[in-house]
Design an enzyme around this catalytic site. Structure first.
Site, mmCIF file in Angstrom:
data_model
loop_
_atom_site.group_PDB
_atom_site.id
_atom_site.type_symbol
_atom_site.label_atom_id
_atom_site.label_comp_id
_atom_site.label_asym_id
_atom_site.label_seq_id
_atom_site.Cartn_x
_atom_site.Cartn_y
_atom_site.Cartn_z
ATOM 1 N N ASP A 106 2.217 -3.690 -10.860
ATOM 2 C CA ASP A 106 1.717 -3.485 -9.503
ATOM 3 C C ASP A 106 1.661 -4.870 -8.882
ATOM 4 O O ASP A 106 0.780 -5.678 -9.174
ATOM 5 C CB ASP A 106 0.337 -2.818 -9.526
ATOM 6 C CG ASP A 106 -0.236 -2.638 -8.116
ATOM 7 O OD1 ASP A 106 0.268 -3.290 -7.173
ATOM 8 O OD2 ASP A 106 -1.200 -1.861 -7.963
ATOM 9 N N TYR A 134 20.208 3.517 11.775
ATOM 10 C CA TYR A 134 19.539 4.501 10.907
ATOM 11 C C TYR A 134 20.002 4.318 9.466
ATOM 12 O O TYR A 134 19.197 4.378 8.524
ATOM 13 C CB TYR A 134 19.865 5.919 11.382
ATOM 14 C CG TYR A 134 19.054 6.977 10.666
ATOM 15 C CD1 TYR A 134 17.859 7.438 11.210
ATOM 16 C CD2 TYR A 134 19.467 7.500 9.436
ATOM 17 C CE1 TYR A 134 17.094 8.389 10.555
ATOM 18 C CE2 TYR A 134 18.702 8.453 8.776
ATOM 19 C CZ TYR A 134 17.525 8.894 9.332
ATOM 20 O OH TYR A 134 16.768 9.829 8.681
ATOM 21 N N LYS A 180 0.472 -7.867 1.380
ATOM 22 C CA LYS A 180 -0.344 -8.965 0.853
ATOM 23 C C LYS A 180 0.516 -10.234 0.731
ATOM 24 O O LYS A 180 0.760 -10.914 1.712
ATOM 25 C CB LYS A 180 -0.936 -8.579 -0.513
ATOM 26 C CG LYS A 180 -2.109 -7.614 -0.430
ATOM 27 C CD LYS A 180 -1.700 -6.187 -0.391
ATOM 28 C CE LYS A 180 -2.873 -5.245 -0.546
ATOM 29 N NZ LYS A 180 -2.481 -3.864 -0.273
ATOM 30 N N HIS A 209 -17.112 6.132 1.178
ATOM 31 C CA HIS A 209 -17.522 4.832 1.727
ATOM 32 C C HIS A 209 -16.811 4.484 3.030
ATOM 33 O O HIS A 209 -17.312 3.692 3.812
ATOM 34 C CB HIS A 209 -17.329 3.723 0.694
ATOM 35 C CG HIS A 209 -15.923 3.519 0.255
ATOM 36 N ND1 HIS A 209 -15.254 4.426 -0.522
ATOM 37 C CD2 HIS A 209 -15.047 2.527 0.509
ATOM 38 C CE1 HIS A 209 -14.025 3.987 -0.740
ATOM 39 N NE2 HIS A 209 -13.872 2.836 -0.119
ATOM 40 N N ALA A 232 1.324 -6.361 -5.851
ATOM 41 C CA ALA A 232 0.802 -6.706 -4.519
ATOM 42 C C ALA A 232 0.571 -8.213 -4.354
ATOM 43 O O ALA A 232 0.915 -8.795 -3.336
ATOM 44 C CB ALA A 232 -0.489 -5.938 -4.250
ATOM 45 N N PHE A 260 -5.776 -0.003 -8.989
ATOM 46 C CA PHE A 260 -6.343 -0.021 -7.638
ATOM 47 C C PHE A 260 -6.608 1.445 -7.229
ATOM 48 O O PHE A 260 -5.978 2.356 -7.765
ATOM 49 C CB PHE A 260 -5.372 -0.716 -6.670
ATOM 50 C CG PHE A 260 -5.888 -0.735 -5.266
ATOM 51 C CD1 PHE A 260 -6.998 -1.500 -4.944
ATOM 52 C CD2 PHE A 260 -5.301 0.033 -4.275
ATOM 53 C CE1 PHE A 260 -7.508 -1.496 -3.657
ATOM 54 C CE2 PHE A 260 -5.812 0.043 -2.979
ATOM 55 C CZ PHE A 260 -6.911 -0.722 -2.669
ATOM 56 N N ASP A 261 -7.523 1.650 -6.270
ATOM 57 C CA ASP A 261 -7.943 3.014 -5.876
ATOM 58 C C ASP A 261 -6.763 3.955 -5.605
ATOM 59 O O ASP A 261 -6.744 5.090 -6.075
ATOM 60 C CB ASP A 261 -8.771 3.038 -4.584
ATOM 61 C CG ASP A 261 -9.821 1.968 -4.511
ATOM 62 O OD1 ASP A 261 -9.775 1.015 -5.315
ATOM 63 O OD2 ASP A 261 -10.679 2.078 -3.636
HETATM 64 N N1 F0G Z 1 -2.143 -2.016 -5.377
HETATM 65 C C1 F0G Z 1 -3.056 -2.970 -5.183
HETATM 66 C C2 F0G Z 1 -3.405 -3.916 -6.286
HETATM 67 C C3 F0G Z 1 -3.703 -3.087 -3.935
HETATM 68 O O1 F0G Z 1 -4.621 -4.038 -3.751
HETATM 69 C C4 F0G Z 1 -3.361 -2.178 -2.896
HETATM 70 C C5 F0G Z 1 -4.012 -2.248 -1.588
HETATM 71 C C6 F0G Z 1 -2.387 -1.200 -3.158
HETATM 72 C C7 F0G Z 1 -1.791 -1.146 -4.415
HETATM 73 C C8 F0G Z 1 -1.966 -0.192 -2.128
HETATM 74 O O2 F0G Z 1 -1.192 -0.794 -1.160
HETATM 75 O O3 F0G Z 1 -2.519 -0.564 0.956
HETATM 76 O O4 F0G Z 1 -0.061 -1.113 0.975
HETATM 77 O O5 F0G Z 1 -0.828 1.151 0.360
HETATM 78 N N2 F0G Z 1 -5.063 -2.920 -1.372
HETATM 79 C C9 F0G Z 1 -5.756 -3.129 -0.095
HETATM 80 C C10 F0G Z 1 -7.050 -3.854 -0.313
HETATM 81 C C11 F0G Z 1 -5.874 -1.925 0.757
HETATM 82 O O6 F0G Z 1 -7.815 -3.966 0.673
HETATM 83 O O7 F0G Z 1 -7.327 -4.334 -1.409
HETATM 84 P P1 F0G Z 1 -1.162 -0.294 0.363
#
Ligand code: F0G
Length: 461
Positions: A216, A73, A259, A451, A218, A125-126
Site C-alpha cells: 500500500d 477518451y 499523498k 466520526h 500511499a 488503513f480504514d
Molecule cells: N491507504 C492509505 C495508507 C491511506 O492513508 C489512504 C488514505 C488510503 C489507502 C486510501 O486512499 O483516500 O486516495 O482513497 N488516507 C487519507 C488520510 C484519507 O487522511 O489518511 P484514498
C-alpha cells in the site's frame, strides 16, 4: 534542544488567502458544527490539518501539465506518459490508473480474495480494511509491538511483526491468506516507516508459503527517505534506488496518489508481471472507473500525476518535508508534549491521553484536543482514537482504542515555518490549561463510520 527548520526548496508564485476568525467566532462555529471538525466549513478554518491527502500544492510544472493534458477518451498521450514514468520508477510491467487509493483497492481486492480468507497487514488503513471486508475476507493487523508505545523511539516503528506473521499463516493455513499488505509508511501507527529489511523478510515469508505480497504505497517516498536516513547500508543510495528495491520485493501495489505523488486526485494499481491478473484488473477498471487509459481521471490529472511522481522523489523536497515534521516535534519535545515518537512522515500524532489524563476514553480525549486546537488557533485536526473507532457492532458498546491521538496531518508544500509555529504555540497554550478542558459525549450518531458525522456536546460536571 530545538531542531532547525529546513528552509523551503521553492518560492511562492500563487497565494490563497486564509481567514482568521476571532476566538468568539470560532467558539460559535465549532458549537454550530456540533463539536465535529468534519462539519466545519473549510473557509472557517485557518490552518487545515484534517488530512495530507489531496490537499497538496502542485508545482508550476504540474500546472503546466494540466494545460497539456490530453483528454482523448482512449489512448491519450498523458496516459502513455504516466505509464512509462511509473514503469520506470517501480520496475513493474503493468500500471493501471484509477481515481484514488480506495478505487485501486476496489479494483484489485475483489480479484485476490473472498469468503473465508484473510488479508494480513502491518496495519490496514480504514478503506483498505473496508475493501478487504467488502470482498468477503477479514483483515488482520500485525504491526511490531513497539508501535503501541508512543514514548518508545525506535527507527522503524511501522514494521510488520514477521514472527507473528508466520505464526498467523500457520494458524489459519497458507491457503486462507489471500494477500499480505505492507503499508508504507504505516499511517495508522502514526506515519511510521518500514525498513527495507522488514520488506525483504516479509517477502521471503510470502514466497515460502506462496502468498501474494502487495504494497500500500500511499507514502512510499517518505518511507524511502526514512530508510536513507536510518537504515544501515542505505545512506549513499538515491531515493529512486531505494524505491526500486522496495518495490522489487512485492508482486503488486495499490497507491493513493493524493499523498506522496503531490496531486489533488489520483491513484494507481501496479502489477509486476502477472498478465492474467492485469487483464482482470482492466475489466474491473472499465466497470468501476472508466476506460483503461483514463481510469476515472481527466487527461490533465494523468499528466500532473506523471510529473508529481518525479517531484515526490526529489531528495531536497523530502528533506524539507520530513524536516517540517521534525521541527514541529522538536518544539513539542521542548514543551514536554507527548506524541507518537519519533515523529512520522506526514504529521504529528499528539498523545491526547497524556495531555488530558482526566478525560476517560469514552469522553474522547483526542476529539477534545481537536476541538481545543480549533478554538485556540483555528487549526482543524481529527481524532485517531476511541471516537474514530466507534462501537462494538454486536453490543453497541463504545470500544476502547489503543491510542488516543489527535492527528496534525501536514499537507505538502502548503504551510510555512510560521504556520508550524502557530501549531506548536497552540498546543503549548492548551497544555497550560489542560486540566480545565472537558470531555465530550455523543448526542447523535449514524450506524457506521460515525466520526465523520456524529454530533457531540461537552460533558458538564
Ligand atoms: N491507504 C492509505 C495508507 C491511506 O492513508 C489512504 C488514505 C488510503 C489507502 C486510501 O486512499 O483516500 O486516495 O482513497 N488516507 C487519507 C488520510 C484519507 O487522511 O489518511 P484514498
Amino acid at each position: 534542544m530545538g531542531v532547525n527548520y529546513v528552509p523551503e526548496p521553492f518560492r511562492i508564485k500563487m497565494v490563497e488567502t486564509i481567514k482568521m476568525l476571532s476566538r468568539e467566532e470560532r467558539e460559535q462555529k465549532i458549537a454550530e458544527a456540533k463539536y465535529n471538525t468534519f462539519n466545519l466549513k473549510g473557509e472557517d478554518v485557518y490552518i487545515d490539518l484534517l488530512t495530507d491527502s489531496g490537499t497538496n500544492a502542485m508545482s508550476q510544472e504540474q500546472w503546466a501539465g494540466v494545460m497539456r493534458g490530453d483528454e482523448a477518451y482512449a489512448g491519450a498521450s498523458s496516459y502513455y506518459k504516466l505509464i512509462e514514468t511509473a514503469q520506470e520508477i517501480f520496475g513493474y510491467k503493468y500500471i493501471q490508473p484509477v481515481h484514488q487509493g480506495r478505487a485501486a483497492e476496489k479494483v484489485l481486492f475483489g480479484l485476490l480474495m473472498g469468503e473465508g480468507q484473510y488479508s494480513i497487514s502491518n496495519m490496514h488503513f480504514d478503506t483498505t480494511r473496508a475493501h478487504v471486508e467488502l470482498a468477503g475476507a477479514r483483515a488482520i493487523d500485525c504491526v511490531v509491538p513497539e508501535a503501541s508505545n508512543p514514548a518508545k523511539r525506535v527507527p522503524f516503528k511501522g514494521n510488520m511483526d514477521v514472527e507473528k506473521l508466520e505464526a498467523l499463516i500457520n494458524e489459519h493455513g497458507a491457503d486462507k491468506i489471500a494477500v499480505v499488505i505492507m503499508t508504507v509508511t504505516n499511517n495508522s501507527a502514526g506515519g511510521q516507516p518500514v525498513s527495507i529489511q522488514n520488506v525483504r523478510e516479509t517477502a521471503k515469508i510470502c514466497k515460502k508459503y506462496g502468498i501474494r505480497f502487495c504494497i500500500d504505497a500511499a507514502r512510499y517516498a517518505e518511507n524511502a527517505y526514512f530508510v536513507k536516513q536510518r537504515e544501515e547500508g542505505y545512506a549513499d543510495k538515491s531515493i529512486k534506488e531505494i524505491v526500486k528495491e522496495m518495490f522489487s520485493y512485492a508482486d503488486m501495489f495499490t497507491m493513493s496518489a493524493k499523498k506522496d505523488t503531490i496531486v489533488n486526485m489520483g491513484g494507481l494499481v501496479g502489477i509486476k508481471e502477472d498478465e492474467k491478473l492485469y487483464q482482470a484488473c482492466k475489466g474491473r477498471t472499465i466497470s468501476f472507473e472508466g476506460f483503461v487509459t483514463y481510469g476515472g481521471l481527466s487527461g490533465r490529472d494523468l499528466e500532473s500525476l506523471a510529473i508529481g511522481l518525479h517531484e515526490g522523489l526529489d531528495e531536497n523536497y523530502l528533506r524539507y518535508r520530513i524536516g517540517q515534521m521534525e521541527y514541529l516535534a522538536g518544539r513539542l519535545d521542548d514543551a514536554g508534549i507527548a506524541y507518537q515518537s519519533p515523529v512520522g512522515g506526514h504529521g504529528v500524532f499528539v498523545d491526547a491521553k497524556a495531555m488530558f489524563p482526566h478525560i476517560p476514553y469514552y469522553e474522547f480525549p483526542g476529539q477534545a484536543l481537536a476541538i481545543e486546537l480549533y478554538k485556540e488557533a483555528g487549526i482543524r485536526t481529527c481524532d485517531i482514537g476511541s471516537f474514530m473507532l466507534g462501537n462494538n457492532p454486536d453490543t453497541g458498546k463504545q470500544l476502547k482504542a489503543n491510542f488516543e491521538f489527535t492527528r496534525l496531518a501536514i499537507p505538502r508544500r502548503v504551510y510555512t515555518q510560521s504556520h508550524i509555529d502557530v501549531m506548536a504555540n497552540a498546543l503549548i497554550a492548551i497544555k497550560e490549561k489542560a486540566n480545565k478542558v472537558k470531555g465530550y459525549k455523543i448526542t447523535w450518531e449514524p450506524p457506521i463510520l460515525r466520526h465523520f458525522q456524529a454530533h457531540l456536546a461537552p460533558v458538564e460536571k
